[in-house]
Design an enzyme around this catalytic site. Structure first.
Site, PDB file in Angstrom:
ATOM      1  N   VAL A  13       0.846  -1.208   0.000  1.00  0.00           N
ATOM      2  CA  VAL A  13       0.000   0.000   0.000  1.00  0.00           C
ATOM      3  C   VAL A  13       0.875   1.250   0.000  1.00  0.00           C
ATOM      4  O   VAL A  13       0.709   2.163  -0.813  1.00  0.00           O
ATOM      5  CB  VAL A  13      -0.947  -0.004   1.213  1.00  0.00           C
ATOM      6  CG1 VAL A  13      -1.725   1.305   1.293  1.00  0.00           C
ATOM      7  CG2 VAL A  13      -1.918  -1.187   1.134  1.00  0.00           C
ATOM      8  N   ASP A  32      10.483   4.018   6.148  1.00  0.00           N
ATOM      9  CA  ASP A  32      10.189   2.656   6.602  1.00  0.00           C
ATOM     10  C   ASP A  32      11.304   2.229   7.552  1.00  0.00           C
ATOM     11  O   ASP A  32      12.456   2.629   7.397  1.00  0.00           O
ATOM     12  CB  ASP A  32      10.105   1.676   5.400  1.00  0.00           C
ATOM     13  CG  ASP A  32       9.439   0.360   5.785  1.00  0.00           C
ATOM     14  OD1 ASP A  32       8.313   0.114   5.312  1.00  0.00           O
ATOM     15  OD2 ASP A  32      10.030  -0.389   6.587  1.00  0.00           O
ATOM     16  N   LYS A  37      13.786  -2.322   2.581  1.00  0.00           N
ATOM     17  CA  LYS A  37      12.723  -1.647   1.804  1.00  0.00           C
ATOM     18  C   LYS A  37      13.202  -0.254   1.375  1.00  0.00           C
ATOM     19  O   LYS A  37      12.997   0.184   0.250  1.00  0.00           O
ATOM     20  CB  LYS A  37      11.454  -1.532   2.628  1.00  0.00           C
ATOM     21  CG  LYS A  37      10.673  -2.839   2.807  1.00  0.00           C
ATOM     22  CD  LYS A  37       9.229  -2.544   3.165  1.00  0.00           C
ATOM     23  CE  LYS A  37       8.365  -3.800   3.172  1.00  0.00           C
ATOM     24  NZ  LYS A  37       8.328  -4.455   4.494  1.00  0.00           N
ATOM     25  N   THR A  87      -1.981  -3.311  10.113  1.00  0.00           N
ATOM     26  CA  THR A  87      -2.866  -3.383  11.295  1.00  0.00           C
ATOM     27  C   THR A  87      -3.272  -4.853  11.429  1.00  0.00           C
ATOM     28  O   THR A  87      -4.404  -5.227  11.116  1.00  0.00           O
ATOM     29  CB  THR A  87      -4.117  -2.497  11.091  1.00  0.00           C
ATOM     30  OG1 THR A  87      -4.719  -2.858   9.826  1.00  0.00           O
ATOM     31  CG2 THR A  87      -3.752  -1.031  11.074  1.00  0.00           C
ATOM     32  N   PHE A 148      -8.213   0.740  -1.402  1.00  0.00           N
ATOM     33  CA  PHE A 148      -8.988  -0.355  -2.014  1.00  0.00           C
ATOM     34  C   PHE A 148      -8.116  -1.010  -3.074  1.00  0.00           C
ATOM     35  O   PHE A 148      -8.471  -1.108  -4.236  1.00  0.00           O
ATOM     36  CB  PHE A 148     -10.294   0.194  -2.619  1.00  0.00           C
ATOM     37  CG  PHE A 148     -11.224   0.771  -1.607  1.00  0.00           C
ATOM     38  CD1 PHE A 148     -11.247   2.137  -1.358  1.00  0.00           C
ATOM     39  CD2 PHE A 148     -12.060  -0.047  -0.855  1.00  0.00           C
ATOM     40  CE1 PHE A 148     -12.095   2.676  -0.400  1.00  0.00           C
ATOM     41  CE2 PHE A 148     -12.916   0.483   0.103  1.00  0.00           C
ATOM     42  CZ  PHE A 148     -12.939   1.863   0.330  1.00  0.00           C
ATOM     43  N   LEU A 149      -6.893  -1.396  -2.669  1.00  0.00           N
ATOM     44  CA  LEU A 149      -5.905  -1.925  -3.613  1.00  0.00           C
ATOM     45  C   LEU A 149      -5.858  -3.448  -3.522  1.00  0.00           C
ATOM     46  O   LEU A 149      -5.621  -3.993  -2.455  1.00  0.00           O
ATOM     47  CB  LEU A 149      -4.512  -1.356  -3.302  1.00  0.00           C
ATOM     48  CG  LEU A 149      -4.377   0.170  -3.208  1.00  0.00           C
ATOM     49  CD1 LEU A 149      -2.944   0.539  -2.808  1.00  0.00           C
ATOM     50  CD2 LEU A 149      -4.753   0.839  -4.519  1.00  0.00           C
ATOM     51  N   ARG A 150      -6.111  -4.119  -4.673  1.00  0.00           N
ATOM     52  CA  ARG A 150      -6.001  -5.583  -4.684  1.00  0.00           C
ATOM     53  C   ARG A 150      -4.555  -5.982  -4.970  1.00  0.00           C
ATOM     54  O   ARG A 150      -3.939  -5.394  -5.876  1.00  0.00           O
ATOM     55  CB  ARG A 150      -6.895  -6.167  -5.788  1.00  0.00           C
ATOM     56  CG  ARG A 150      -8.388  -6.000  -5.578  1.00  0.00           C
ATOM     57  CD  ARG A 150      -9.124  -6.274  -6.880  1.00  0.00           C
ATOM     58  NE  ARG A 150      -8.717  -5.284  -7.910  1.00  0.00           N
ATOM     59  CZ  ARG A 150      -8.843  -5.503  -9.224  1.00  0.00           C
ATOM     60  NH1 ARG A 150      -9.321  -6.647  -9.680  1.00  0.00           N
ATOM     61  NH2 ARG A 150      -8.483  -4.566 -10.087  1.00  0.00           N
ATOM     62  N   PHE A 244     -16.287 -11.440  -8.503  1.00  0.00           N
ATOM     63  CA  PHE A 244     -16.331 -12.170  -7.226  1.00  0.00           C
ATOM     64  C   PHE A 244     -17.463 -13.186  -7.193  1.00  0.00           C
ATOM     65  O   PHE A 244     -18.165 -13.311  -6.187  1.00  0.00           O
ATOM     66  CB  PHE A 244     -16.401 -11.178  -6.048  1.00  0.00           C
ATOM     67  CG  PHE A 244     -15.053 -10.597  -5.736  1.00  0.00           C
ATOM     68  CD1 PHE A 244     -14.432  -9.775  -6.649  1.00  0.00           C
ATOM     69  CD2 PHE A 244     -14.387 -10.919  -4.574  1.00  0.00           C
ATOM     70  CE1 PHE A 244     -13.163  -9.272  -6.409  1.00  0.00           C
ATOM     71  CE2 PHE A 244     -13.115 -10.393  -4.315  1.00  0.00           C
ATOM     72  CZ  PHE A 244     -12.515  -9.571  -5.234  1.00  0.00           C
ATOM     73  N   CYS A 255      -6.011  -9.429   3.872  1.00  0.00           N
ATOM     74  CA  CYS A 255      -7.072  -8.443   4.192  1.00  0.00           C
ATOM     75  C   CYS A 255      -8.411  -9.067   4.561  1.00  0.00           C
ATOM     76  O   CYS A 255      -8.954  -8.790   5.631  1.00  0.00           O
ATOM     77  CB  CYS A 255      -7.236  -7.501   3.007  1.00  0.00           C
ATOM     78  SG  CYS A 255      -5.757  -6.521   2.737  1.00  0.00           S
TER      79      CYS A 255
HETATM   80  C1  UDX Z   1      -8.755  -7.312  -1.168  1.00  0.00           C
HETATM   81  C2  UDX Z   1      -9.762  -6.297  -1.709  1.00  0.00           C
HETATM   82  O1  UDX Z   1     -10.215  -6.726  -3.009  1.00  0.00           O
HETATM   83  C3  UDX Z   1      -9.099  -4.928  -1.823  1.00  0.00           C
HETATM   84  O2  UDX Z   1     -10.048  -3.976  -2.269  1.00  0.00           O
HETATM   85  C4  UDX Z   1      -8.582  -4.534  -0.443  1.00  0.00           C
HETATM   86  O3  UDX Z   1      -8.025  -3.239  -0.456  1.00  0.00           O
HETATM   87  C5  UDX Z   1      -7.561  -5.569   0.027  1.00  0.00           C
HETATM   88  O4  UDX Z   1      -8.196  -6.851   0.087  1.00  0.00           O
HETATM   89  P1  UDX Z   1      -6.773  -8.820  -2.026  1.00  0.00           P
HETATM   90  O5  UDX Z   1      -6.633  -9.219  -0.605  1.00  0.00           O
HETATM   91  O6  UDX Z   1      -5.558  -8.500  -2.826  1.00  0.00           O
HETATM   92  O7  UDX Z   1      -7.730  -7.483  -2.108  1.00  0.00           O
HETATM   93  O8  UDX Z   1      -7.516 -10.027  -2.729  1.00  0.00           O
HETATM   94  P2  UDX Z   1      -8.762 -10.162  -3.726  1.00  0.00           P
HETATM   95  O9  UDX Z   1      -8.305 -10.049  -5.121  1.00  0.00           O
HETATM   96  O10 UDX Z   1      -9.875  -9.293  -3.281  1.00  0.00           O
HETATM   97  O11 UDX Z   1      -9.167 -11.717  -3.436  1.00  0.00           O
HETATM   98  C6  UDX Z   1      -9.475 -12.064  -2.086  1.00  0.00           C
HETATM   99  C7  UDX Z   1      -9.720 -13.570  -2.030  1.00  0.00           C
HETATM  100  O12 UDX Z   1     -10.920 -13.882  -2.740  1.00  0.00           O
HETATM  101  C8  UDX Z   1      -8.603 -14.400  -2.672  1.00  0.00           C
HETATM  102  O13 UDX Z   1      -8.345 -15.548  -1.872  1.00  0.00           O
HETATM  103  C9  UDX Z   1      -9.199 -14.830  -4.011  1.00  0.00           C
HETATM  104  O14 UDX Z   1      -8.691 -16.064  -4.490  1.00  0.00           O
HETATM  105  C10 UDX Z   1     -10.665 -14.966  -3.635  1.00  0.00           C
HETATM  106  N1  UDX Z   1     -11.566 -14.844  -4.799  1.00  0.00           N
HETATM  107  C11 UDX Z   1     -11.651 -13.646  -5.449  1.00  0.00           C
HETATM  108  C12 UDX Z   1     -12.329 -15.949  -5.174  1.00  0.00           C
HETATM  109  O15 UDX Z   1     -12.240 -17.025  -4.578  1.00  0.00           O
HETATM  110  N2  UDX Z   1     -13.194 -15.813  -6.231  1.00  0.00           N
HETATM  111  C13 UDX Z   1     -13.327 -14.636  -6.907  1.00  0.00           C
HETATM  112  O16 UDX Z   1     -14.130 -14.575  -7.842  1.00  0.00           O
HETATM  113  C14 UDX Z   1     -12.521 -13.522  -6.513  1.00  0.00           C
END
Ligand code: UDX
Length: 438
Positions: A13, A32, A37, A87, A148-150, A244, A255
């Protein structure tokens, strides 16, 4: 006024936030406590497998728009400082604010009247107010700007967010929102409490949606429906949306598990338990257990299982809260021999360094597990292959080579990425999540 930006924390992030604002034309200083890093950023790379991030960092460092240090003093000129520190989850599900407190303590000597501290880390409701109280004597404002970063998409999600959320008083919130002006996304300027709760709500609702789909996949298998057909029909409803809706071995990462438990803990603390949230947590635990039960029921506990995919999702090297590791651990607890493949794992020692202690190959009395260099170098005589992460490599496996080494193998695709026809053409048994076993 031209803002000068500080960032505390250079994880995915913080590094993305720092590089992103430098890319938008702001001068940015990063702090940091990890010298590796700091050195990485200073030499143009984040050490993270985030597409486009290293290029963005390298360009910003060369343009002298981005610097990194271990010392908070280097942020003395910053007018807006983003706190992007972990956190983590405590054992009771609540968020651990140790790093937040350390960051605020480190920042205090550098802050002055009119400065803004921005909480980008996901924090429990009320944290913004508490930090505001702690720095009010300095004439400093505090706002929340949840991320909201994936993972695997952080640069894209920073530059193309669905929305920017800023929580705080109008003037400081307006200054923080203005930083994102060139991003061109809708901006919600709200109170701190709503900004903090919205972040937990988003992740928890996405997790709830996934737990619903994972349970629906089990039902589809049992009654002979095809989950892909069902979710395609569901996704065409604009109120549901197409994202999703892919069933899997359960959701994981740094997260979702943390944030949904934090929301449950927040609700519990005020005497309003959220049954939908706790049900999603329970359903997620049951999902990885169901995968293990299917494998054990199919090949027995004397079998040897290859687990393909260890990270919590494709596109990242992150193993945190990965359902695949839970499945490896449970199979080993059953006494089964396990071999594992993942494109981000080169050898067992590199893997051990990244694993939670209960999953290291050397841990406990369970049979250790081997690391496969590539999927086809499967251990001869393997009884089951479980695909647990949707890596591209599993879409085009040489199944005849696999069958030559393990003619009895049962292939279980928990991500819907395997070419079923090719598996069956090689004479192997096949099962896919959400589809009745043929
Ligand atoms: C998430 C949120 O999307 C992001 O907005 C937030 O800021 C941080 O947490 P991330 O943890 O990178 O991001 O993962 P994400 O891509 O959201 O996937 C979360 C979990 O859901 C993963 O285990 C993924 O495999 C699973 N998933 C996702 C599914 O099983 N099916 C789906 O269709 C999508």
């Amino acid at each position: 006024m031209t803002e000068i930006i500080g960032v505390v924390g250079a994880g995915y992030v913080g590094a993305t936030t720092a590089a992103g604002f430098a890319h938008l034309g702001y001068r940015v200083g990063v702090v940091d406590t990890d010298p590796r890093k700091v050195h990485g950023i200073s030499t143009g790379h984040s050490g993270l497998a985030e597409p486009g991030l290293d290029e963005m960092i390298d360009a910003a460092v060369r343009a002298e728009m981005l610097t990194a240090s271990e010392h908070y003093e280097t942020l003395a000129e910053a007018t807006i400082v983003f706190v992007c520190v972990p956190t983590p989850m405590r054992s009771d599900g609540a968020a651990d604010l140790t790093f937040i407190d350390a960051a605020i303590g480190g920042l205090r000597p550098t802050l002055g009247p009119g400065n803004i501290v921005v909480l980008k880390s996901t924090v429990p409701v009320g944290t913004g107010d508490a930090v505001d109280e702690a720095v009010r004597d300095l004439g400093v404002h505090v706002v929340n700007n949840p991320e909201f970063l994936r993972e695997g998409h952080t640069v894209r999600d920073f530059l193309n967010p669905d929305r920017v959320v800023v929580g705080g008083e109008a003037e400081p919130a307006g200054r923080v929102a203005a930083l994102y002006r060139d991003v061109g996304a809708p901006t919600s300027c709200v109170d701190r409490c709503s900004a903090e709760l919205a972040k937990y709500a988003c992740n928890s609702f996405l997790a709830l949606k996934l737990s619903f789909v994972d349970e629906l996949a089990s039902l589809a298998e049992r009654i002979g429906a095809d989950i892909d057909e069902v979710t395609d029909i569901m996704g065409r409803d604009s109120r549901i949306g197409r994202e999703f809706l892919r069933p899997g071995p359960g959701w994981g990462g740094s997260c979702f598990p943390k944030d949904i438990r934090a929301l449950a803990s927040i609700a519990e603390a005020v005497g309003l338990p959220m049954r939908t949230v706790t049900a999603a947590i329970d359903a997620n635990e049951a999902q990885s257990e169901r995968i293990v039960d299917i494998v054990v029921d199919t090949v027995g506990v004397d079998g040897h299982v290859a687990v393909w995919g260890l990270t919590f999702k494709a596109g990242t090297a992150d193993l945190r809260e990965s359902p695949a590791l839970k499945i490896v651990g449970a199979l080993r607890k059953e006494g089964m021999r396990v071999s594992a493949h993942d494109p981000t794992v080169t050898d067992r020692f590199a893997l051990s360094a990244r694993l939670p202690v209960e999953f290291t190959p050397e841990s406990a009395r369970m049979p250790s597990f081997d690391i496969l260099a590539d999927p086809s170098s499967i251990v001869p005589g393997t009884d089951a292959i479980v695909v647990t992460t949707e890596w591209e490599v599993y879409r085009s496996v040489d199944w005849s080579a696999v069958a030559h080494r393990s003619p009895r193998a049962f292939v279980f695709d928990t991500r819907g990425v395997v070419d079923a026809r090719a598996v069956r053409a090689a004479g192997l048994r096949f099962r896919r999540i959400g589809v009745a076993e043929s």
